[in-house]
Write a protein that holds these residues in place. Structure first.
Motif, PDB file in Angstrom:
ATOM      1  N   ILE A 177     -37.532  -1.908 -14.660  1.00  0.00           N
ATOM      2  CA  ILE A 177     -37.055  -1.114 -15.807  1.00  0.00           C
ATOM      3  C   ILE A 177     -37.999  -1.152 -17.004  1.00  0.00           C
ATOM      4  O   ILE A 177     -37.689  -0.596 -18.055  1.00  0.00           O
ATOM      5  N   LYS A 178     -39.149  -1.782 -16.848  1.00  0.00           N
ATOM      6  CA  LYS A 178     -40.078  -1.926 -17.976  1.00  0.00           C
ATOM      7  C   LYS A 178     -40.443  -0.602 -18.632  1.00  0.00           C
ATOM      8  O   LYS A 178     -40.633  -0.538 -19.849  1.00  0.00           O
ATOM      9  N   THR A 179     -40.572   0.426 -17.844  1.00  0.00           N
ATOM     10  CA  THR A 179     -41.013   1.715 -18.386  1.00  0.00           C
ATOM     11  C   THR A 179     -39.857   2.671 -18.667  1.00  0.00           C
ATOM     12  O   THR A 179     -40.077   3.787 -19.123  1.00  0.00           O
ATOM     13  N   GLU A 180     -38.628   2.218 -18.400  1.00  0.00           N
ATOM     14  CA  GLU A 180     -37.458   3.069 -18.628  1.00  0.00           C
ATOM     15  C   GLU A 180     -36.784   2.651 -19.943  1.00  0.00           C
ATOM     16  O   GLU A 180     -35.869   1.843 -19.959  1.00  0.00           O
ATOM     17  N   GLN A 181     -37.250   3.219 -21.042  1.00  0.00           N
ATOM     18  CA  GLN A 181     -36.804   2.788 -22.363  1.00  0.00           C
ATOM     19  C   GLN A 181     -35.486   3.452 -22.761  1.00  0.00           C
ATOM     20  O   GLN A 181     -35.417   4.252 -23.695  1.00  0.00           O
ATOM     21  N   THR A 182     -34.436   3.075 -22.061  1.00  0.00           N
ATOM     22  CA  THR A 182     -33.108   3.586 -22.354  1.00  0.00           C
ATOM     23  C   THR A 182     -32.303   2.552 -23.126  1.00  0.00           C
ATOM     24  O   THR A 182     -32.646   1.358 -23.148  1.00  0.00           O
ATOM     25  N   MET A 183     -31.225   3.017 -23.748  1.00  0.00           N
ATOM     26  CA  MET A 183     -30.380   2.119 -24.511  1.00  0.00           C
ATOM     27  C   MET A 183     -29.761   1.047 -23.608  1.00  0.00           C
ATOM     28  O   MET A 183     -29.680  -0.125 -23.973  1.00  0.00           O
ATOM     29  N   ASP A 184     -29.324   1.441 -22.417  1.00  0.00           N
ATOM     30  CA  ASP A 184     -28.703   0.482 -21.495  1.00  0.00           C
ATOM     31  C   ASP A 184     -29.688  -0.596 -21.080  1.00  0.00           C
ATOM     32  O   ASP A 184     -29.343  -1.788 -21.024  1.00  0.00           O
ATOM     33  N   ASN A 185     -30.921  -0.200 -20.795  1.00  0.00           N
ATOM     34  CA  ASN A 185     -31.932  -1.187 -20.410  1.00  0.00           C
ATOM     35  C   ASN A 185     -32.294  -2.091 -21.579  1.00  0.00           C
ATOM     36  O   ASN A 185     -32.527  -3.296 -21.401  1.00  0.00           O
ATOM     37  N   ALA A 186     -32.334  -1.523 -22.772  1.00  0.00           N
ATOM     38  CA  ALA A 186     -32.621  -2.330 -23.960  1.00  0.00           C
ATOM     39  C   ALA A 186     -31.529  -3.379 -24.173  1.00  0.00           C
ATOM     40  O   ALA A 186     -31.819  -4.547 -24.467  1.00  0.00           O
ATOM     41  N   SER A 187     -30.276  -2.978 -24.006  1.00  0.00           N
ATOM     42  CA  SER A 187     -29.157  -3.921 -24.159  1.00  0.00           C
ATOM     43  C   SER A 187     -29.246  -5.033 -23.131  1.00  0.00           C
ATOM     44  O   SER A 187     -28.979  -6.206 -23.427  1.00  0.00           O
ATOM     45  N   ARG A 188     -29.646  -4.669 -21.916  1.00  0.00           N
ATOM     46  CA  ARG A 188     -29.786  -5.659 -20.851  1.00  0.00           C
ATOM     47  C   ARG A 188     -30.890  -6.664 -21.188  1.00  0.00           C
ATOM     48  O   ARG A 188     -30.703  -7.885 -21.073  1.00  0.00           O
ATOM     49  N   ILE A 189     -32.023  -6.174 -21.651  1.00  0.00           N
ATOM     50  CA  ILE A 189     -33.144  -7.066 -21.976  1.00  0.00           C
ATOM     51  C   ILE A 189     -32.797  -7.968 -23.154  1.00  0.00           C
ATOM     52  O   ILE A 189     -33.107  -9.166 -23.148  1.00  0.00           O
ATOM     53  N   MET A 190     -32.126  -7.427 -24.178  1.00  0.00           N
ATOM     54  CA  MET A 190     -31.751  -8.248 -25.323  1.00  0.00           C
ATOM     55  C   MET A 190     -30.754  -9.329 -24.933  1.00  0.00           C
ATOM     56  O   MET A 190     -30.805 -10.445 -25.445  1.00  0.00           O
ATOM     57  N   ALA A 191     -29.851  -9.008 -24.007  1.00  0.00           N
ATOM     58  CA  ALA A 191     -28.906 -10.016 -23.515  1.00  0.00           C
ATOM     59  C   ALA A 191     -29.652 -11.125 -22.779  1.00  0.00           C
ATOM     60  O   ALA A 191     -29.310 -12.311 -22.906  1.00  0.00           O
ATOM     61  N   TRP A 192     -30.674 -10.765 -22.019  1.00  0.00           N
ATOM     62  CA  TRP A 192     -31.484 -11.772 -21.318  1.00  0.00           C
ATOM     63  C   TRP A 192     -32.248 -12.644 -22.308  1.00  0.00           C
ATOM     64  O   TRP A 192     -32.343 -13.866 -22.125  1.00  0.00           O
ATOM     65  N   LEU A 193     -32.791 -12.034 -23.349  1.00  0.00           N
ATOM     66  CA  LEU A 193     -33.496 -12.810 -24.375  1.00  0.00           C
ATOM     67  C   LEU A 193     -32.555 -13.828 -25.016  1.00  0.00           C
ATOM     68  O   LEU A 193     -32.917 -14.977 -25.259  1.00  0.00           O
ATOM     69  N   ARG A 194     -31.325 -13.371 -25.281  1.00  0.00           N
ATOM     70  CA  ARG A 194     -30.337 -14.261 -25.895  1.00  0.00           C
ATOM     71  C   ARG A 194     -29.982 -15.430 -24.977  1.00  0.00           C
ATOM     72  O   ARG A 194     -29.824 -16.568 -25.431  1.00  0.00           O
TER      73      ARG A 194
END
Length: 320
Positions: A177-194
């Protein structure tokens, strides 16, 4: 509300809730200060839609701040005391315009005061963009967790997650999903960072007394239970436009053009609004108005050391 807080409010020379019109919507704004002639700091909270720590319900809650400064706290439309449905017709520039209107109101009511902006995360976008419109009306800006550019989808974030203890299946998903800059993917990545890094909460031993602040909001003379609930569950829940714009926003040109002191406070571990990106930007920046303060072991959300640095820098810039 306990006795000590009531005494603090009663002892303040200014402690009020105002009804103002911003963006065509009537909204509540809190102003609180021990001495009427102190410098004024207008707070722009993060999120979008997360009015903490300074909000309309925090009157009398931060005497260590209001002894030296007059706080103006605005729960941005859609949150807290100003809960309202934020549909996809709302854009970042709508909130920038409301910020500009709020500064104008404060300037009109306090024409002789020094006025500053303090912004956290999302709020730093509003501060940087508003500054380009009203640089002559304020004397400086302080931010914590400055949004710069390329949030979430950048190599620094990807590398940190790949090195973390995140399960391999999620690492594979991240790669897809690195190149798929969607809101859902962003939320997923931020949750992983947290969950899998210290990017959000840092590694500081002294945590912010979150429960004490929540108790303060719940016992506020100006907040109802539904206002407290709207700190986290509010009119932003179905909005997509703001997050999508947040992923592509770039405020570097606004910062380069600033003509007033601009202090950026960053946690050393912050990857959400990358401290590395801030350092890289400032290494080539010739604008001497901008100053960086890095707080070791802190992340995107300030713990006690971060809060101490915020107060120290606000007092330093406003009384300088």
């Amino acid at each position: 509300m306990d006795k000590r807080r009531r005494q603090i409010i009663e002892g303040n020379e200014i402690s009020e809730i105002w009804q103002v019109t911003l963006g065509g919507y009537q909204q509540k704004v809190m102003i609180d200060g021990r001495y009427r002639n102190n410098p004024i700091v207008i707070c722009l909270h993060g999120g979008p839609g997360t009015p903490i720590p300074f909000n309309v319900g925090s009157r009398g809650l931060f005497p260590e701040v209001t002894e030296q400064l007059t706080l103006v706290c605005w729960d941005q439309l859609g949150s807290g005391a100003n809960d309202h449905v934020i549909d996809d017709n709302f854009h970042i520039d709508d909130f920038v315009s409301m910020t500009v209107e709020l500064v104008a109101i404060i300037r009109d009511r306090f024409p002789d005061h020094r006025i500053f902006l303090f912004a956290m995360s999302w709020g730093s976008i509003l501060a940087a963009k508003a500054l380009s419109r009203i640089g002559d009306r304020i004397q400086g800006v302080i931010t914590y967790g400055q949004v710069l550019h390329h949030m979430v989808f950048n190599e620094e974030v990807f590398l940190a997650l790949e090195k973390s203890a995140m399960p391999e299946k999620k690492k594979e998903l991240l790669n897809n999903i690195k190149t798929e800059q969607t809101m859902d993917n962003a939320s997923r990545i931020m949750a992983w960072l947290r969950k899998y890094t210290n990017a959000y909460n840092g590694n500081s031993a002294q945590k912010t007394p979150v429960w004490e602040m929540l108790k303060g909001y719940l016992t506020s003379p100006d907040y109802r239970l539904r206002d407290c609930k709207a700190i986290v569950l509010n009119g932003y829940k179905n909005n997509k436009t703001l997050m999508q714009e947040l992923l592509t926003v770039d405020v570097r040109e606004h910062l380069l053009a600033t003509g007033v002191p601009y202090v950026i406070i960053q946690g050393s571990l912050d990857l959400v609004t990358s401290t590395g990106y801030i350092k890289e930007f400032l290494s080539g920046c010739k604008n001497r108005n901008i100053r960086l303060v890095v707080v070791e072991e802190e992340g995107h959300m300030p713990n006690q050391k971060g809060m101490d640095a915020i107060l120290e820098e606000i007092v330093k810039i406003s009384h300088g």
